[in-house]
Design an enzyme around this catalytic site. Structure first.
Site, PDB file in Angstrom:
ATOM      1  N   ASP A 146       0.927   0.874   7.406  1.00 38.54           N
ATOM      2  CA  ASP A 146      -0.507   0.869   7.735  1.00 38.54           C
ATOM      3  C   ASP A 146      -0.748   1.238   9.197  1.00 38.54           C
ATOM      4  O   ASP A 146      -1.840   0.994   9.723  1.00 38.54           O
ATOM      5  CB  ASP A 146      -1.103  -0.517   7.470  1.00 38.54           C
ATOM      6  CG  ASP A 146      -1.821  -0.577   6.125  1.00 38.54           C
ATOM      7  OD1 ASP A 146      -1.851   0.445   5.424  1.00 38.54           O
ATOM      8  OD2 ASP A 146      -2.354  -1.649   5.781  1.00 38.54           O
ATOM      9  N   ASP A 300      -0.561 -14.851   0.782  1.00 40.53           N
ATOM     10  CA  ASP A 300       0.678 -15.314   0.166  1.00 40.53           C
ATOM     11  C   ASP A 300       0.473 -16.665  -0.528  1.00 40.53           C
ATOM     12  O   ASP A 300       0.909 -16.878  -1.654  1.00 40.53           O
ATOM     13  CB  ASP A 300       1.797 -15.408   1.207  1.00 40.53           C
ATOM     14  CG  ASP A 300       1.330 -16.031   2.518  1.00 40.53           C
ATOM     15  OD1 ASP A 300       0.211 -16.585   2.562  1.00 40.53           O
ATOM     16  OD2 ASP A 300       2.087 -15.972   3.500  1.00 40.53           O
TER      17      ASP A 300
END
Length: 541
Positions: A146, A300
């Site tokens: 990214d 997460d």
């Protein structure tokens, strides 16, 4: 724990002088003012402060009980040798031909490495992933870049091409924007055809993580032989723990987290928070709950909760360690702690009723998720450390009517600190600065929790933790690069708290007979150390 000396001065409004007899009108006015203050103090403020002390007692007992309980569970697991290899079948995977080199018996594994402008460490995780011992035709290394810096993107692409020429099936993937940050990056990585069609398991590593070559050989068999398992989480090992005091204190908390919290969660109800890296997922367990979500900065933990509520089980294997890096600058650590505090608070708000309504998990597991995983461990602990040591104790200096029990002031905090330090015996001598530092960081974490609960402006701010890689090995750790940006050099909230605590400590020392200044003064010094950014190393932007 209050003294009785200097009553006349303490009865005054802080440092107000006694009325002068030479001015009767002024003396009468001041006398009335002091009487009004005594009335407000005794009838209104003192009861409020007593209630605050009682609240802190309750919270301290909650925190201590949670740590004792998890510590007992972790100790019993160790004493009874209830290791994952004894509880789960994990026979090595053997090839399908006579010499054991056949690859079709091995499942297809995807290794994902999300990164963002990781100039110093990109080659570490890519190199470690490409050296994993696994049949080359059953392994895909997916680098999800990214980066917004074209120079770094070119470096990462060239590194991927270099390993591709050596026979590694490596994919270099980019996207148009950073929508969803890490969660969006991982979600788009899972959407590629080569992932959907053949991969059974997904291993994930952040850019500074360096798994050993046998990592997959030790972890994947747990998933292959135990269909109910969704996740195998391994422990982090820190390569830069000795860089500075900041990293040493982080190591103390993280070692406790892995050795006690994660191991206890795995043993109690086969559930714990996924750490976002150094773990292997069953792809089905990612897809079934809806895949990656970017609604919080704890993507997460979000995935782990949704998978856990669908009945999937997790296992933590502390014997497998993966090299990684701790934030060594205060700026990087603060941004990480903001994300780790804000995200869970917002996640609890979004998933509270979903947890209660889940039908595939037991009442005990729901209780563990809500009370232990969120409330006691994150919310109560943060509020207690901030409110008691930075507000209640300093303010009680000015209220002789309020008494704090010795066991609440000394024994319980000492017991909590000792229980937290068991994971890192070599740093036992740092327990006092660690305790003071955690109290200071509670202010930063509490602000983040409030931002998460109320979904304020920075609720979904996702700042990548800066990694330094080999930079600090090339330069002396003692060398500090000056940072010219004022907002990165000073933290106003911590400096203000430091001033207030210093005033409280000075007043206590000069005007009372107790010893609160022994606790308050060191705490003010730590606030100043953080406020002036005098923790860790400082790197130029």
């Amino acid at each position: 724990m209050q003294g009785g000396g200097h009553d006349a001065l303490r009865d005054a409004f802080f440092f107000f002088p006694s009325p002068s007899p030479s001015s009767p009108a002024m003396a009468a006015a001041l006398e009335q003012l002091l009487r009004a203050w005594r009335l407000v103090r005794i009838e209104f403020l003192a009861p409020l402060l007593r209630a605050a002390v009682a609240l802190c007692v309750v919270m301290s007992v909650i925190v201590l009980a949670e740590k004792v309980f998890l510590g007992v569970v972790s100790s019993v697991v160790k004493l009874l040798r209830r290791r994952p290899r004894k509880l789960y079948k994990c026979d090595p995977i053997v090839g399908d031909d006579e010499d054991g080199r056949g690859s079709m018996a091995f499942p297809m594994v995807l290794v994902q490495i999300p990164m963002y402008n990781e100039r110093e460490v990109y080659h570490l995780s890519i190199g470690a992933a490409c050296r994993l011992t696994w049949p080359a035709d059953r392994l895909i290394v997916q680098v999800l870049d990214d980066s917004t810096d074209d120079t770094i993107k070119e470096l990462v692409r060239e590194e991927c091409e270099r390993w591709g020429k050596e026979g590694v099936n490596i994919k270099y993937e980019t996207r148009k924007d950073r929508a969803g940050y890490k969660a969006g990056n991982l979600k788009e990585g899972m959407a590629h055809g080569y992932v959907r069609q053949g991969c059974e398991f997904v291993a994930m590593f952040d850019a500074d993580f360096q798994p050993a070559p046998d990592f997959l050989l030790q972890t994947v068999p747990f998933l292959v032989h135990n269909p109910s398992l969704a996740l195998v989480q391994t422990r982090w090992k820190f390569v830069n723990a000795n860089d500075c005091l900041l990293t040493r204190m982080q190591e103390m908390y993280m070692d406790y987290h892995f050795r006690v919290e994660q191991e206890a969660g795995s043993s109690l109800c086969n559930f714990f928070g996924y750490n976002g890296t150094a773990g292997v997922w069953r792809k089905q367990a990612i897809v079934e709950p809806g895949g990656w979500e970017d609604r919080t900065t704890a993507e997460d933990m979000d995935l782990a909760l949704r998978a856990g509520l669908r009945g999937w089980e997790f296992v933590y294997i502390g014997g497998i360690q993966v090299k990684s890096e701790l934030p060594s600058s205060l700026k990087a650590y603060r941004s990480q702690q903001h994300r780790w505090s804000c995200g869970p608070a917002l996640l609890l708000k979004k998933m509270f009723w979903e947890i209660l309504a889940a039908k595939k998990v037991s009442v005990w597991k729901k209780f563990y998720m809500i009370y232990d995983f969120f409330i006691a461990r994150r919310i109560v602990w943060t509020f207690y450390t901030l409110f008691f040591f930075s507000v209640v104790v300093p303010v009680s200096v000015f209220f002789p009517e309020v008494r704090i029990p010795v066991w609440e002031l000394i024994y319980i905090p000492a017991a909590i600190s000792l229980l937290t330090s068991v994971g890192t015996p070599r740093s036992f001598h740092l327990i006092v600065p660690y305790f003071l530092f955690e109290n200071v960081m509670a202010l930063h974490r509490f602000k983040a929790i409030l931002i998460g609960f109320f979904e304020a402006g920075r609720a979904n701010e996702w700042i990548v933790t800066q990694k330094l890689g080999n930079v600090q090995k090339q330069k002396s750790v003692a060398h500090v690069t000056k940072n010219r940006r004022l907002k990165d050099r000073f933290h106003c909230h911590e400096l203000l708290m430091g001033v207030l605590l210093l005033m409280s400590a000075c007043y206590d020392y000069l005007c009372t007979d107790d010893y609160f200044y022994v606790f308050v003064f060191p705490q003010s010094i730590m606030y100043f150390a953080v406020g002036f950014n005098y923790m860790g190393v400082s790197v130029s932007s």
